[in-house]
Scaffold this motif. Structure first.
Motif, PDB file in Angstrom:
ATOM      1  N   ALA A 189       0.821  -1.208   0.000  1.00 59.19           N
ATOM      2  CA  ALA A 189       0.000   0.000   0.000  1.00 59.19           C
ATOM      3  C   ALA A 189       0.858   1.263   0.000  1.00 59.19           C
ATOM      4  CB  ALA A 189      -0.935  -0.010   1.212  1.00 59.19           C
ATOM      5  N   VAL A 190       1.936   1.243   0.775  1.00 61.89           N
ATOM      6  CA  VAL A 190       2.860   2.383   0.806  1.00 61.89           C
ATOM      7  C   VAL A 190       3.462   2.606  -0.582  1.00 61.89           C
ATOM      8  CG1 VAL A 190       5.096   3.170   1.696  1.00 61.89           C
ATOM      9  CG2 VAL A 190       3.398   2.211   3.260  1.00 61.89           C
ATOM     10  N   ILE A 191       3.849   1.528  -1.242  1.00 61.80           N
ATOM     11  CA  ILE A 191       4.448   1.639  -2.577  1.00 61.80           C
ATOM     12  C   ILE A 191       3.422   2.150  -3.583  1.00 61.80           C
ATOM     13  CG2 ILE A 191       5.443   0.310  -4.487  1.00 61.80           C
ATOM     14  CD1 ILE A 191       6.642  -1.557  -2.272  1.00 61.80           C
ATOM     15  N   ARG A 192       2.210   1.568  -3.569  1.00 59.92           N
ATOM     16  CA  ARG A 192       1.176   1.964  -4.524  1.00 59.92           C
ATOM     17  C   ARG A 192       0.771   3.425  -4.351  1.00 59.92           C
ATOM     18  NH1 ARG A 192       1.591  -1.493  -8.390  1.00 59.92           N
ATOM     19  NH2 ARG A 192       1.148  -3.651  -7.860  1.00 59.92           N
ATOM     20  N   GLU A 193       0.767   3.897  -3.118  1.00 60.33           N
ATOM     21  CA  GLU A 193       0.403   5.291  -2.863  1.00 60.33           C
ATOM     22  C   GLU A 193       1.389   6.244  -3.521  1.00 60.33           C
ATOM     23  OE1 GLU A 193      -0.310   8.281   0.979  1.00 60.33           O
ATOM     24  OE2 GLU A 193      -0.067   6.120   1.276  1.00 60.33           O
ATOM     25  N   ARG A 194       2.645   5.829  -3.595  1.00 56.36           N
ATOM     26  CA  ARG A 194       3.686   6.704  -4.138  1.00 56.36           C
ATOM     27  C   ARG A 194       4.027   6.400  -5.592  1.00 56.36           C
ATOM     28  NH1 ARG A 194       3.557   6.032   0.900  1.00 56.36           N
ATOM     29  NH2 ARG A 194       4.241   7.638   2.389  1.00 56.36           N
ATOM     30  N   CYS A 195       3.713   5.199  -6.032  1.00 57.95           N
ATOM     31  CA  CYS A 195       4.011   4.794  -7.414  1.00 57.95           C
ATOM     32  C   CYS A 195       2.929   3.812  -7.869  1.00 57.95           C
ATOM     33  CB  CYS A 195       5.397   4.155  -7.486  1.00 57.95           C
ATOM     34  SG  CYS A 195       5.936   3.726  -9.148  1.00 57.95           S
ATOM     35  N   PRO A 196       1.776   4.317  -8.267  1.00 55.11           N
ATOM     36  CA  PRO A 196       0.636   3.446  -8.591  1.00 55.11           C
ATOM     37  C   PRO A 196       0.940   2.413  -9.674  1.00 55.11           C
ATOM     38  CG  PRO A 196      -0.070   5.739  -8.420  1.00 55.11           C
ATOM     39  CD  PRO A 196       1.429   5.748  -8.388  1.00 55.11           C
ATOM     40  N   ASP A 197       1.869   2.718 -10.557  1.00 47.79           N
ATOM     41  CA  ASP A 197       2.165   1.815 -11.673  1.00 47.79           C
ATOM     42  C   ASP A 197       3.330   0.870 -11.398  1.00 47.79           C
ATOM     43  OD1 ASP A 197       0.126   3.039 -13.151  1.00 47.79           O
ATOM     44  OD2 ASP A 197       1.499   4.588 -13.891  1.00 47.79           O
ATOM     45  N   ALA A 198       3.752   0.751 -10.147  1.00 43.57           N
ATOM     46  CA  ALA A 198       4.883  -0.116  -9.811  1.00 43.57           C
ATOM     47  C   ALA A 198       4.601  -1.557 -10.228  1.00 43.57           C
ATOM     48  CB  ALA A 198       5.160  -0.051  -8.315  1.00 43.57           C
ATOM     49  N   VAL A 199       5.561  -2.164 -10.899  1.00 42.91           N
ATOM     50  CA  VAL A 199       5.388  -3.546 -11.366  1.00 42.91           C
ATOM     51  C   VAL A 199       6.488  -4.481 -10.867  1.00 42.91           C
ATOM     52  CG1 VAL A 199       4.107  -2.895 -13.438  1.00 42.91           C
ATOM     53  CG2 VAL A 199       6.606  -3.042 -13.535  1.00 42.91           C
ATOM     54  N   SER A 200       7.637  -3.924 -10.483  1.00 49.13           N
ATOM     55  CA  SER A 200       8.767  -4.771 -10.099  1.00 49.13           C
ATOM     56  C   SER A 200       9.247  -4.403  -8.701  1.00 49.13           C
ATOM     57  CB  SER A 200       9.916  -4.625 -11.101  1.00 49.13           C
ATOM     58  OG  SER A 200      10.352  -3.283 -11.196  1.00 49.13           O
ATOM     59  N   LEU A 201       9.804  -5.391  -8.000  1.00 49.59           N
ATOM     60  CA  LEU A 201      10.230  -5.168  -6.612  1.00 49.59           C
ATOM     61  C   LEU A 201      11.401  -6.072  -6.277  1.00 49.59           C
ATOM     62  CD1 LEU A 201       8.089  -4.713  -3.462  1.00 49.59           C
ATOM     63  CD2 LEU A 201       9.670  -6.655  -3.521  1.00 49.59           C
ATOM     64  N   LEU A 202      12.378  -5.506  -5.579  1.00 51.66           N
ATOM     65  CA  LEU A 202      13.492  -6.248  -5.007  1.00 51.66           C
ATOM     66  C   LEU A 202      13.363  -6.207  -3.494  1.00 51.66           C
ATOM     67  CD1 LEU A 202      16.334  -7.645  -5.153  1.00 51.66           C
ATOM     68  CD2 LEU A 202      17.306  -5.331  -4.981  1.00 51.66           C
ATOM     69  N   ASP A 203      13.386  -7.374  -2.853  1.00 49.84           N
ATOM     70  CA  ASP A 203      13.368  -7.448  -1.393  1.00 49.84           C
ATOM     71  C   ASP A 203      14.770  -7.777  -0.916  1.00 49.84           C
ATOM     72  OD1 ASP A 203      12.399  -7.425   1.200  1.00 49.84           O
ATOM     73  OD2 ASP A 203      11.734  -9.518   1.132  1.00 49.84           O
ATOM     74  N   ALA A 204      15.448  -6.795  -0.327  1.00 51.96           N
ATOM     75  CA  ALA A 204      16.803  -6.980   0.189  1.00 51.96           C
ATOM     76  C   ALA A 204      16.733  -7.576   1.591  1.00 51.96           C
ATOM     77  CB  ALA A 204      17.546  -5.649   0.209  1.00 51.96           C
TER      78      ALA A 204
END
Length: 254
Positions: free
Chosen positions: A42-57
């Motif tokens: 939700a935090v990511i979508r609020e700031r970048c609604p079109d986010a499609v990729s993610l790296l979990d460090a």
């Protein structure tokens, strides 16, 4: 892996060489990875609604990625501990995982979002290492991408000499854990010494000790690391006031 990464590997606590046991411990303790992952998404979508990729460090056994893969079409994970990565790969066979130190890694791509959860950032020994890790995260973000970091405890919230205990039975294995926390490095870090008793049917009771040294970075030190890495920064307190909250930032374009 560079010398710093090898040194970090040598500092890995005993539990991180036992991925299956680590998984059982936190299942028994009721760790709610699904709720954590939903909040981060939700935090990511609020700031970048079109986010499609993610790296979990510092992805550990992939317990957060298990849920984040439902939110983002393209996810990858990164961790230093081979045993943790083995559990993650078994859980998510279609996901790409990397063995690397979170403060010193270089992948061949960038992402819409980078996350570092479960207070893993606290294992970094100095503010220099903290800044190196956050800069590394930021370099792997698309312009306008989102960085989310779950901090470890702030110094003013740490309780010295705290004793905690857990007892759980998971898949036929009973695990007892007792831990004691003290201040070290002139109050700039804490040491958590945990004793485990592990027993399963038909085997002897096994005991081992696990030691975790975690830096007590100030809120301002996290914020400074984000700023130096070219990201905006916002601290999001835990809604219930009991958790450590999240830092979220956006990589500025340019």
């Amino acid at each position: 892996m560079n010398d710093t990464g090898l040194a970090a590997q040598n500092r890995l606590s005993a539990i991180y060489s036992q991925g299956a046991l680590y998984e059982a411990v936190y299942r028994g303790r009721g760790k709610d990875y699904a709720t954590d992952a939903a909040a981060v998404a939700a935090v990511i979508r609020e700031r970048c609604p079109d986010a499609v990729s993610l790296l979990d460090a510092a992805c550990g056994t992939g317990a957060h990625l298990r849920h984040l893969v439902k939110e983002f079409t393209d996810v990858e994970g990164l961790d230093l501990a081979p045993s943790m990565l083995a559990e993650a790969r078994a859980r998510l066979p279609g996901v790409r995982f990397h063995r690397a130190d979170m403060a010193h890694f270089r992948l061949d791509r960038t992402f819409s979002a980078v996350t570092c959860m479960f207070s893993s950032i606290g294992y970094l020994p100095t503010t220099t290492a903290l800044e190196s890790a956050v800069a590394c995260f930021a370099r792997h973000l698309d312009p306008g991408g989102v960085l989310v970091v779950e901090p470890w405890c702030f110094p003013e919230r740490f309780t010295p000499h705290q004793v905690m205990s857990d007892l759980a039975t998971v898949d036929g294995t009973t695990i007892a854990r007792v831990s004691h926390a003290t201040l070290i490095r002139e109050g700039r870090a804490c040491r958590i010494e945990a004793h485990y008793l592990v027993a399963a049917g038909g085997t002897d009771v096994r005991h081992f000790t696990d030691v975790h040294d975690l830096s007590l970075f100030h809120r301002q030190e996290y914020e400074a690391a984000f700023t130096r890495a070219g990201c905006t920064v916002e601290y999001l307190p835990s809604p219930d006031g009991r958790g450590v909250g999240l830092f979220a930032g956006i990589r500025t374009v340019g």
